[in-house]
Design an enzyme around this catalytic site. Structure first.
Site, PDB file in Angstrom:
ATOM      1  N   GLU A  53      31.102  28.861  37.018  1.00 19.39           N
ATOM      2  CA  GLU A  53      31.456  30.135  37.295  1.00 19.39           C
ATOM      3  C   GLU A  53      32.151  30.691  35.868  1.00 19.39           C
ATOM      4  O   GLU A  53      31.799  32.094  35.649  1.00 19.39           O
ATOM      5  CB  GLU A  53      32.346  30.057  38.269  1.00 19.39           C
ATOM      6  CG  GLU A  53      31.814  29.480  39.538  1.00 19.39           C
ATOM      7  CD  GLU A  53      32.692  29.417  40.777  1.00 19.39           C
ATOM      8  OE1 GLU A  53      32.207  29.548  41.916  1.00 19.39           O
ATOM      9  OE2 GLU A  53      33.999  29.484  40.560  1.00 19.39           O
ATOM     10  N   ASP A 113      32.687  33.758  39.637  1.00 24.14           N
ATOM     11  CA  ASP A 113      32.659  33.843  41.193  1.00 24.14           C
ATOM     12  C   ASP A 113      31.990  34.744  41.890  1.00 24.14           C
ATOM     13  O   ASP A 113      31.257  34.777  42.593  1.00 24.14           O
ATOM     14  CB  ASP A 113      33.795  33.105  41.749  1.00 24.14           C
ATOM     15  CG  ASP A 113      33.822  32.979  43.190  1.00 24.14           C
ATOM     16  OD1 ASP A 113      32.951  32.269  43.691  1.00 24.14           O
ATOM     17  OD2 ASP A 113      34.354  33.679  44.025  1.00 24.14           O
TER      18      ASP A 113
END
Length: 228
Positions: A116, A44
């Site tokens: 992610e 992320d």
């Protein structure tokens, strides 16, 4: 690596030196440990940094606010889930029995988290340049057409406007089934388009959410096939 994992690596254009990282990136916590949540945290952060760098370089005329909005709309759950479907990461995910039964392999939140995690795994395996290259490849279509990421347009609106601009028939949505108890229902909605001829199923906690999921999948197919 398993044949499925090897195929995924080929689809994303990256060869892992440490195959265990790819296995971890595609392991949901419901399956056991080690799972992909730590890699998701890392990915992320990497995703936001790389997208900030790419948009900063690609759009020199954009101001800070515009860049922030564009970045937000490039890294949201719907976009990441669409990318996950394009690279077919769901076919590789290791899920617990409960998640398998409830369709976890197609759940947008799980798919977005897996993308992610994959970015985080590539960063650990190959460094910043490798992760940056992966993000650039995954977002190439959207970076080349930033107007498609306008924050005021949801997936249903975007799909409807795309069809109207080409004088095609509007998409048709039909509820196929509803599962679960009254307080925790899951809606399954089918979306059909005549031109291009697509039929997909979306799912969500409400009918609207399921319709949005289906529209997102249609848009992803349009983008993946490069249909003008």
């Amino acid at each position: 690596m398993s044949p499925a994992a090897t195929a995924l690596a080929e689809r994303i254009g990256y060869r892992f030196e440490n195959a265990a990282l790819l296995v971890e990136a595609t392991t949901h916590r419901s399956f056991g440990t080690p799972h992909n949540e730590r890699l998701e945290f890392l990915g992320d952060a990497m995703l936001n940094l790389v997208v900030a760098k790419l948009t900063y370089e690609k759009f020199p005329a954009m101001q800070e606010g515009e860049l922030s909005r564009l970045r937000s709309n490039l890294v949201n759950q719907n976009v990441l889930a669409s990318i996950a479907e394009q690279v077919e990461i769901g076919s590789v995910l290791r899920l617990g029995e409960g998640e398998v039964k409830t369709g976890g392999a197609s759940r947008p939140s799980i798919l977005a988290d897996a993308i992610e995690s994959l970015i985080g795994a590539v960063f650990l395996d190959g460094g910043f340049d490798a992760a940056s290259g992966l993000v650039a490849r995954l977002l190439a279509t959207r970076l080349n057409a930033p107007e498609q990421n306008h924050p005021s347009k949801d997936a249903k609106t975007a799909l409807q406007e795309w069809q109207q601009a080409r004088r095609h028939a509007l998409p048709q949505y039909m509820v196929k089934r509803i599962e679960g108890a009254a307080h925790q229902q899951t809606f399954y909605v089918e979306c059909i388009t005549e031109r291009p001829a697509f039929k997909v199923e979306g799912r969500g906690a409400t009918r609207r959410a399921a319709e949005q999921d289906a529209a997102t999948k249609i848009l992803a197919k349009i983008q993946a096939k490069g249909i003008a």
